[in-house]
Write an enzyme that holds these catalytic residues in place. Structure first.
Site, PDB file in Angstrom:
ATOM      1  N   GLY A   1     -39.364  10.756   7.876  1.00 27.19           N
ATOM      2  CA  GLY A   1     -38.846  11.861   7.072  1.00 27.19           C
ATOM      3  C   GLY A   1     -37.574  12.510   7.577  1.00 27.19           C
ATOM      4  O   GLY A   1     -37.239  13.624   7.166  1.00 27.19           O
TER       5      GLY A   1
ATOM      6  N   ASN B   1     -34.492  11.697   6.911  1.00 27.12           N
ATOM      7  CA  ASN B   1     -33.558  11.870   5.782  1.00 27.12           C
ATOM      8  C   ASN B   1     -33.997  13.027   4.892  1.00 27.12           C
ATOM      9  O   ASN B   1     -33.165  13.819   4.435  1.00 27.12           O
ATOM     10  CB  ASN B   1     -33.454  10.577   4.965  1.00 27.12           C
ATOM     11  CG  ASN B   1     -32.506   9.585   5.614  1.00 27.12           C
ATOM     12  OD1 ASN B   1     -31.286   9.751   5.565  1.00 27.12           O
ATOM     13  ND2 ASN B   1     -33.061   8.573   6.260  1.00 27.12           N
TER      14      ASN B   1
ATOM     15  N   MET C   1     -41.828   2.927   1.508  1.00 27.54           N
ATOM     16  CA  MET C   1     -41.942   1.523   1.885  1.00 27.54           C
ATOM     17  C   MET C   1     -42.692   0.651   0.886  1.00 27.54           C
ATOM     18  O   MET C   1     -43.169  -0.417   1.239  1.00 27.54           O
ATOM     19  CB  MET C   1     -42.551   1.411   3.295  1.00 27.54           C
ATOM     20  CG  MET C   1     -41.610   1.947   4.371  1.00 27.54           C
ATOM     21  SD  MET C   1     -39.858   1.611   4.039  1.00 27.54           S
ATOM     22  CE  MET C   1     -39.358   0.837   5.556  1.00 27.54           C
TER      23      MET C   1
ATOM     24  N   ASN D   1     -32.208   5.007  -3.731  1.00 32.23           N
ATOM     25  CA  ASN D   1     -32.762   4.657  -2.418  1.00 32.23           C
ATOM     26  C   ASN D   1     -31.632   4.582  -1.390  1.00 32.23           C
ATOM     27  O   ASN D   1     -30.474   4.341  -1.741  1.00 32.23           O
ATOM     28  CB  ASN D   1     -33.456   3.293  -2.516  1.00 32.23           C
ATOM     29  CG  ASN D   1     -34.114   2.883  -1.205  1.00 32.23           C
ATOM     30  OD1 ASN D   1     -34.734   3.700  -0.528  1.00 32.23           O
ATOM     31  ND2 ASN D   1     -33.975   1.619  -0.828  1.00 32.23           N
TER      32      ASN D   1
ATOM     33  N   HIS E   1     -30.580   2.598   2.264  1.00 36.04           N
ATOM     34  CA  HIS E   1     -30.940   1.428   3.071  1.00 36.04           C
ATOM     35  C   HIS E   1     -29.956   1.317   4.246  1.00 36.04           C
ATOM     36  O   HIS E   1     -28.741   1.460   4.058  1.00 36.04           O
ATOM     37  CB  HIS E   1     -30.890   0.163   2.211  1.00 36.04           C
ATOM     38  CG  HIS E   1     -31.365  -1.041   2.957  1.00 36.04           C
ATOM     39  ND1 HIS E   1     -32.701  -1.251   3.237  1.00 36.04           N
ATOM     40  CD2 HIS E   1     -30.691  -2.069   3.514  1.00 36.04           C
ATOM     41  CE1 HIS E   1     -32.819  -2.375   3.926  1.00 36.04           C
ATOM     42  NE2 HIS E   1     -31.619  -2.886   4.115  1.00 36.04           N
TER      43      HIS E   1
HETATM   44  C1  GAR Z   1     -34.155   4.941   6.968  1.00 33.37           C
HETATM   45  O1  GAR Z   1     -33.396   4.339   7.979  1.00 33.37           O
HETATM   46  C2  GAR Z   1     -33.944   4.236   5.649  1.00 33.37           C
HETATM   47  O2  GAR Z   1     -32.646   3.755   5.489  1.00 33.37           O
HETATM   48  C3  GAR Z   1     -34.934   3.103   5.759  1.00 33.37           C
HETATM   49  O3  GAR Z   1     -36.073   3.708   6.317  1.00 33.37           O
HETATM   50  C4  GAR Z   1     -35.653   4.737   7.216  1.00 33.37           C
HETATM   51  C5  GAR Z   1     -36.453   5.977   6.908  1.00 33.37           C
HETATM   52  O4  GAR Z   1     -36.208   6.961   7.886  1.00 33.37           O
HETATM   53  N1  GAR Z   1     -35.214   2.526   4.486  1.00 33.37           N
HETATM   54  C6  GAR Z   1     -35.338   1.217   4.290  1.00 33.37           C
HETATM   55  O5  GAR Z   1     -35.289   0.390   5.187  1.00 33.37           O
HETATM   56  C7  GAR Z   1     -35.545   0.813   2.840  1.00 33.37           C
HETATM   57  N2  GAR Z   1     -35.578  -0.595   2.704  1.00 33.37           N
HETATM   58  P1  GAR Z   1     -36.697   8.460   7.679  1.00 33.37           P
HETATM   59  O6  GAR Z   1     -38.160   8.387   7.250  1.00 33.37           O
HETATM   60  O7  GAR Z   1     -36.541   9.080   9.034  1.00 33.37           O
HETATM   61  O8  GAR Z   1     -35.854   9.108   6.628  1.00 33.37           O
END
Ligand code: GAR
Length: 196
Positions: A12, A14, A80, A95, A97
């Site tokens: 979380g 982001n 996810m 989204n 990435h």
């Molecule tokens: C982030 O790095 C995001 O880019 C990635 O998951 C992480 C979540 O971090 N998403 C993916 O890989 C999507 N395919 P967070 O929970 O600390 O925000």
């Protein structure tokens, strides 16, 4: 008042960056709801600590939920699971990435990009389709990997960039504007003499 939902399954960070960004912009009047498909996800603790509305939303209940809860934007942040078309048709989903798509789709993109020896990677924000990390690209920003860059530095730079880029792109979308590099560079297009 703009209503956004932020969906996450994990850490979380982001989500927290987005909440803090809009807390500094009360004139934007953004109403945020945190949604998670994992009761144990740390994103829930962050939501509680930040005083943001939150809800445990099992994957199977997404359709019923979004059919009656309307949002201006639904922001995936470490969510996810792949959402099916019938759910995606119920809102505008974006989204983030941690690679320059279409390279390194899927899990562990930061590691895989680094291990592949790429010299430029970065962050992508895109519309969501039922194809994994597919969908039209809205914004991208690069991170350079020097010969002496350690993995931990690279990973930290990717996450810092995510936390800066995502809120700005969300603000742009909510205002019906288009992101450009100058939005992150403070007026520069990325090609000025100071950039080289
Ligand atoms: C982030 O790095 C995001 O880019 C990635 O998951 C992480 C979540 O971090 N998403 C993916 O890989 C999507 N395919 P967070 O929970 O600390 O925000």
């Amino acid at each position: 008042m703009k209503k956004i939902a932020i969906m996450g399954s994990g850490n979380g960070s982001n989500f927290e960056a987005i909440v803090k960004y809009f807390a500094q912009k009360p004139e934007m009047e953004v109403d945020i709801t945190c949604l998670t498909d994992d009761v144990n996800a740390y994103i829930l603790t962050r939501a509680k600590n930040l005083g943001v509305k939150y809800k445990y939303l099992p994957f199977e209940q997404n359709g019923a939920y979004f059919a009656v809860n309307n949002f201006d934007l639904i922001v995936l942040a470490g969510y996810m699971r792949i959402l099916p078309e019938d759910v995606l048709n119920l809102g505008k989903f974006i989204n983030i990435h941690p690679s320059l798509l279409p390279a390194f789709k899927g899990k562990d993109a930061i590691h895989r990009a680094f291990d592949a020896g790429v010299k430029v990677s970065g962050v992508t924000i895109h519309h969501v389709t039922s194809d994994l990390d597919g969908g039209k690209i809205i914004a991208q920003y690069p991170v350079l990997i020097g010969n002496l860059t350690h993995f931990d530095e690279f990973e930290a730079e990717i996450h810092n960039l995510e936390h800066k880029l995502y809120p700005i792109v969300i603000e742009k979308l909510l205002k019906d504007e288009v992101f450009d590099f100058s939005d992150l560079l403070g007026g520069c297009s990325g090609n000025c003499s100071g950039c080289h």
